[in-house]
Each structure stands twice: as C-alpha cells, then as structure tokens.
Motif scaffolding. Structure first.
Motif, PDB file in Angstrom:
ATOM      1  N   TYR A 273       0.861  -1.178   0.000  1.00  0.00           N
ATOM      2  CA  TYR A 273       0.000   0.000   0.000  1.00  0.00           C
ATOM      3  C   TYR A 273       0.897   1.226   0.000  1.00  0.00           C
ATOM      4  N   ASP A 274       0.726   2.112  -0.938  1.00  0.00           N
ATOM      5  CA  ASP A 274       1.416   3.411  -1.090  1.00  0.00           C
ATOM      6  C   ASP A 274       1.887   3.643  -2.515  1.00  0.00           C
ATOM      7  N   ASN A 275       2.471   2.595  -3.141  1.00  0.00           N
ATOM      8  CA  ASN A 275       3.110   2.724  -4.447  1.00  0.00           C
ATOM      9  C   ASN A 275       4.285   3.704  -4.392  1.00  0.00           C
ATOM     10  N   ILE A 276       5.207   3.440  -3.470  1.00  0.00           N
ATOM     11  CA  ILE A 276       6.390   4.289  -3.348  1.00  0.00           C
ATOM     12  C   ILE A 276       7.248   4.183  -4.604  1.00  0.00           C
ATOM     13  N   ASP A 277       8.043   5.199  -4.850  1.00  0.00           N
ATOM     14  CA  ASP A 277       8.755   5.295  -6.128  1.00  0.00           C
ATOM     15  C   ASP A 277       9.814   4.210  -6.326  1.00  0.00           C
ATOM     16  N   VAL A 278      10.336   3.627  -5.248  1.00  0.00           N
ATOM     17  CA  VAL A 278      11.398   2.628  -5.411  1.00  0.00           C
ATOM     18  C   VAL A 278      10.868   1.276  -5.887  1.00  0.00           C
ATOM     19  N   LEU A 279       9.559   1.127  -5.994  1.00  0.00           N
ATOM     20  CA  LEU A 279       9.006  -0.157  -6.435  1.00  0.00           C
ATOM     21  C   LEU A 279       9.427  -0.514  -7.856  1.00  0.00           C
ATOM     22  N   LYS A 280       9.836   0.478  -8.622  1.00  0.00           N
ATOM     23  CA  LYS A 280      10.260   0.189 -10.002  1.00  0.00           C
ATOM     24  C   LYS A 280      11.512  -0.682 -10.041  1.00  0.00           C
ATOM     25  N   TYR A 281      12.211  -0.788  -8.896  1.00  0.00           N
ATOM     26  CA  TYR A 281      13.421  -1.608  -8.846  1.00  0.00           C
ATOM     27  C   TYR A 281      13.157  -3.014  -8.296  1.00  0.00           C
ATOM     28  N   VAL A 282      11.887  -3.305  -7.966  1.00  0.00           N
ATOM     29  CA  VAL A 282      11.553  -4.541  -7.260  1.00  0.00           C
ATOM     30  C   VAL A 282      11.064  -5.612  -8.235  1.00  0.00           C
ATOM     31  N   ASN A 283      11.502  -6.839  -8.004  1.00  0.00           N
ATOM     32  CA  ASN A 283      11.071  -7.980  -8.824  1.00  0.00           C
ATOM     33  C   ASN A 283      10.726  -9.157  -7.903  1.00  0.00           C
ATOM     34  N   PRO A 284       9.525  -9.734  -8.040  1.00  0.00           N
ATOM     35  CA  PRO A 284       8.461  -9.359  -8.986  1.00  0.00           C
ATOM     36  C   PRO A 284       7.833  -8.018  -8.622  1.00  0.00           C
ATOM     37  N   LYS A 285       7.236  -7.390  -9.608  1.00  0.00           N
ATOM     38  CA  LYS A 285       6.622  -6.095  -9.385  1.00  0.00           C
ATOM     39  C   LYS A 285       5.503  -6.221  -8.362  1.00  0.00           C
ATOM     40  N   LEU A 286       5.540  -5.358  -7.353  1.00  0.00           N
ATOM     41  CA  LEU A 286       4.587  -5.448  -6.240  1.00  0.00           C
ATOM     42  C   LEU A 286       3.223  -4.881  -6.640  1.00  0.00           C
ATOM     43  N   THR A 287       2.182  -5.650  -6.381  1.00  0.00           N
ATOM     44  CA  THR A 287       0.823  -5.137  -6.502  1.00  0.00           C
ATOM     45  C   THR A 287       0.537  -4.284  -5.271  1.00  0.00           C
ATOM     46  N   THR A 288      -0.019  -3.095  -5.465  1.00  0.00           N
ATOM     47  CA  THR A 288      -0.178  -2.175  -4.351  1.00  0.00           C
ATOM     48  C   THR A 288      -1.320  -1.202  -4.624  1.00  0.00           C
ATOM     49  N   VAL A 289      -1.644  -0.410  -3.630  1.00  0.00           N
ATOM     50  CA  VAL A 289      -2.618   0.676  -3.779  1.00  0.00           C
ATOM     51  C   VAL A 289      -1.833   1.981  -3.874  1.00  0.00           C
ATOM     52  N   GLU A 290      -2.105   2.736  -4.906  1.00  0.00           N
ATOM     53  CA  GLU A 290      -1.386   4.003  -5.081  1.00  0.00           C
ATOM     54  C   GLU A 290      -1.976   5.071  -4.173  1.00  0.00           C
ATOM     55  N   TYR A 291      -1.170   5.527  -3.245  1.00  0.00           N
ATOM     56  CA  TYR A 291      -1.556   6.614  -2.343  1.00  0.00           C
ATOM     57  C   TYR A 291      -0.975   7.900  -2.931  1.00  0.00           C
ATOM     58  N   PRO A 292      -1.802   8.861  -3.337  1.00  0.00           N
ATOM     59  CA  PRO A 292      -1.307  10.017  -4.096  1.00  0.00           C
ATOM     60  C   PRO A 292      -0.624  11.067  -3.212  1.00  0.00           C
ATOM     61  N   VAL A 293       0.530  10.702  -2.637  1.00  0.00           N
ATOM     62  CA  VAL A 293       1.158  11.591  -1.657  1.00  0.00           C
ATOM     63  C   VAL A 293       1.576  12.936  -2.258  1.00  0.00           C
ATOM     64  N   GLU A 294       2.077  12.920  -3.497  1.00  0.00           N
ATOM     65  CA  GLU A 294       2.467  14.193  -4.104  1.00  0.00           C
ATOM     66  C   GLU A 294       1.254  15.101  -4.292  1.00  0.00           C
ATOM     67  N   SER A 295       0.159  14.532  -4.770  1.00  0.00           N
ATOM     68  CA  SER A 295      -1.054  15.333  -4.964  1.00  0.00           C
ATOM     69  C   SER A 295      -1.591  15.862  -3.638  1.00  0.00           C
ATOM     70  N   ILE A 296      -1.510  15.038  -2.596  1.00  0.00           N
ATOM     71  CA  ILE A 296      -1.941  15.474  -1.272  1.00  0.00           C
ATOM     72  C   ILE A 296      -1.074  16.643  -0.800  1.00  0.00           C
ATOM     73  N   GLY A 297       0.234  16.534  -1.008  1.00  0.00           N
ATOM     74  CA  GLY A 297       1.137  17.619  -0.615  1.00  0.00           C
ATOM     75  C   GLY A 297       0.848  18.902  -1.366  1.00  0.00           C
ATOM     76  N   PHE A 298       0.688  18.804  -2.691  1.00  0.00           N
ATOM     77  CA  PHE A 298       0.380  19.985  -3.501  1.00  0.00           C
ATOM     78  C   PHE A 298      -0.923  20.631  -3.048  1.00  0.00           C
ATOM     79  N   LYS A 299      -1.963  19.790  -2.883  1.00  0.00           N
ATOM     80  CA  LYS A 299      -3.277  20.311  -2.522  1.00  0.00           C
ATOM     81  C   LYS A 299      -3.262  20.974  -1.149  1.00  0.00           C
TER      82      LYS A 299
END
Length: 331
Positions: A273-299
């Motif tokens: 849960y979160d979909n943190i940016d480092v997941l792109k380096y993980v194998n197998p690719k993790l299934t997760t829930v994207e928590y829109p932290v950047e959008s929350i910060g901007f808003k």
C-alpha cells in the motif's frame, strides 16, 4: 554592514521605490534600469531584510509541516512535494518530526508557532476535544493530512476504508482464500490517532465479508512481524495472500519469502500500500494501492496558502483525492 534598499538607490541614482520595483519584479520600471539595479544588488551583496518584509506584509512567508519521520519513503515523497509547491508559491518550509510521540508533536507545534509560521500542515498522532482546543489557541491556519481529526479541521487525504475494501475485492477475485494482514501501527490502537490504519483495516475486513470470506485473517500488529511469519507454514493449495498496510512492510516480507525459497505469487500472494517510487526496482513487481502523496502535498499547500492570503481554504471539508490499485506481479 548590511546593504539596504536606500544604499542601492543612492548607488544607482534612483529612488528607493524604483529599487523596490526592480527587486520584487513589479511593473513600472524600464528594463535597462531594472537590469542595472539587479546587477548592483549582486555586486554589493544585497540581502533582503526578511524581518522588515514580514512586518510590512504581516507574514513571514514560511510554512510548517509536522510529520512522524522520514523512514517511510512515502513521507519523503510527500515532503518533497510540499517543499516544491511552497517554494513555487513564495514560501519557505520549516520541518518538524515527532517520532509518533504525542508530546513531541506538541513541542513541534509550539516551535513552529513561536517561529511565526503563517500556516501548518499537520499529520497528527493526537486526537480529541482537548487537543483540538489546544490547536485553536494558536490562531494559526492548520490543515490536516492522512490522520483525520474532526469535521472542524480542513483535511486532505483519500477514502482509506474504500481503498482497502477494493484491495480485498481485487485479491479475492484472483482466487485467494486465506489472508494475513500486517500492520504494526495497530499496536497504538486506542492510544494514538491512527485513523489511516484503522480505516484500512476496517475496509479490508469489510471487503472479506462482502465476498463471503468467513475465516478471519491473521492480523499481525507488532514490529516483529517477520518473526511471526517464521511460525507459519504456507501451502500453495490454500492460496494465501499477505496484505501489508504499507509498501515498506511488503518489501521486507518479499525479501523474507525469497530467503525462505517461497515463490511470489506462485506459493504466497503479496500486496502493499502506497506505491512508493522505489518499487520500479523490485522484482516481482509489487501489486499495491497508489496513495497520491504528491497530490496530497500539492493540494495541502495550495489550500493553506489560499487561507493565509485570502482568508479561506481552497478545499471543502474532508477533501478526498483519487487512489487506484496498481496491478503488479505479486498477486
């Protein structure tokens, strides 16, 4: 000795008002004159008097943010987004970390208020009427994120319960029958404000119930969750899924399963849960829930600055942003 606007005006042979227009990029000044003033400011090492400016504007042009810590990568991503948007809007940022301690949080708030920040973004561990009265005593605009306080406070987050309900539905539709739910912060239940974690657990349990799953999940609510996993035997035929309340736990579980020779997802399913940016380096690719932290910060920053400069927040009460399930290879 500090170089003042009057010194620059005398040096350039113009009025202080002309210098002020040049330094603050205001209209009503010739391009050549502005260029000469800015060059003189550089040569004379001019630095603006922020104290004087704050007295004129009635603002310090600073914001504060109160977070738990920066161990969770999603918090670091949030902080980057907040600082970027604050700087874009002309504000500097004070950062205060509480280590999830309620008294430390109050000290952090006192620190920010004493430094006269114009507004505060708060990820709180405190809750209750007494704490809310304490916040009101500051007369400083505050917007809350993640952990909800009450309808009396501006809030930016997502529908935590619904997101995990959808996650449970997603997993069950892929044939999983047994579930392990890992969330160490649940050990603070009844002691601190853990709204996000409470809502996620409620949503997950609701998702199981709505899909006819009657066997309750094993809920692991302490930091030694890997030790407890060692006591379990995973049977491929039972289709077991481990669901973690953040990606950080999920990544540690994935490493543990790999060390034990268990294949993900063939023998054990895994979801974060979160979909943190480092997941792109993980194998197998993790299934997760994207928590829109950047959008929350901007808003949060946009709404808080609007309150500071125009007297009201941009958001409606309890502003919720969109989330999504990121389909990987671990479920």
């Amino acid at each position: 000795m500090r170089v003042t606007i009057k010194d620059l005006a005398k040096y350039c042979g113009v009025s202080p008002g002309t210098v002020d227009r040049a330094l603050n990029n205001r209209p009503g000044i010739k391009v050549k004159t502005k260029k000469n003033i800015l060059e003189a400011a550089r040569l004379l090492n001019y630095r603006p008097d922020l104290t004087a400016r704050s007295l004129v504007k009635g603002r310090t042009m600073t914001l504060g943010i109160v977070l738990f810590d920066l161990y969770n990568r999603s918090f670091a991503q949030l902080l980057n987004a907040v600082e970027l948007k604050a700087r874009e809007l002309g504000y500097h940022l004070y950062i205060a970390l509480t280590d999830k301690d309620s008294e430390n949080e109050k000290e952090c708030l006192e620190y920010l208020v004493n430094h006269k920040v114009d507004g505060i973004i708060l990820f709180t561990v405190n809750q209750g009427k007494e704490f809310e009265e304490y916040l009101h005593s500051f007369s400083t605009p505050i917007i809350t994120i993640f952990n909800f306080l009450s309808d009396h406070w501006e809030y930016v987050g997502i529908q935590e319960r619904k997101s995990m309900r959808d996650a449970a539905d997603f997993i069950i539709k892929r044939g999983y029958k047994k579930f392990i739910y890992i969330c160490p912060p649940l050990k603070y239940l009844g002691k601190s404000n853990i709204y996000t974690q409470e809502e996620r657990l409620k949503g997950f349990l609701e998702g199981l119930s709505m899909n006819g799953i009657v066997e309750p999940p094993l809920i692991i609510n302490h930091n030694n969750y890997l030790e407890q996993l060692k006591e379990l035997v995973f049977n491929k035929a039972e289709k077991t899924a481990i669901v973690c309340s953040c990606d950080l736990y999920a990544l540690e579980v994935m490493n543990y399963l790999k060390d034990k020779g268990l294949k993900v997802p063939e023998e054990v399913g895994l979801m974060g849960y979160d979909n943190i940016d480092v997941l792109k380096y993980v194998n197998p690719k993790l299934t997760t829930v994207e928590y829109p932290v950047e959008s929350i910060g901007f808003k949060a920053v946009e709404s808080l600055v609007h309150k500071i400069e125009h007297g009201h927040f941009l958001t409606e009460k309890s502003k919720t942003l969109d989330y999504k399930i990121v389909v990987g290879e671990s479920i």
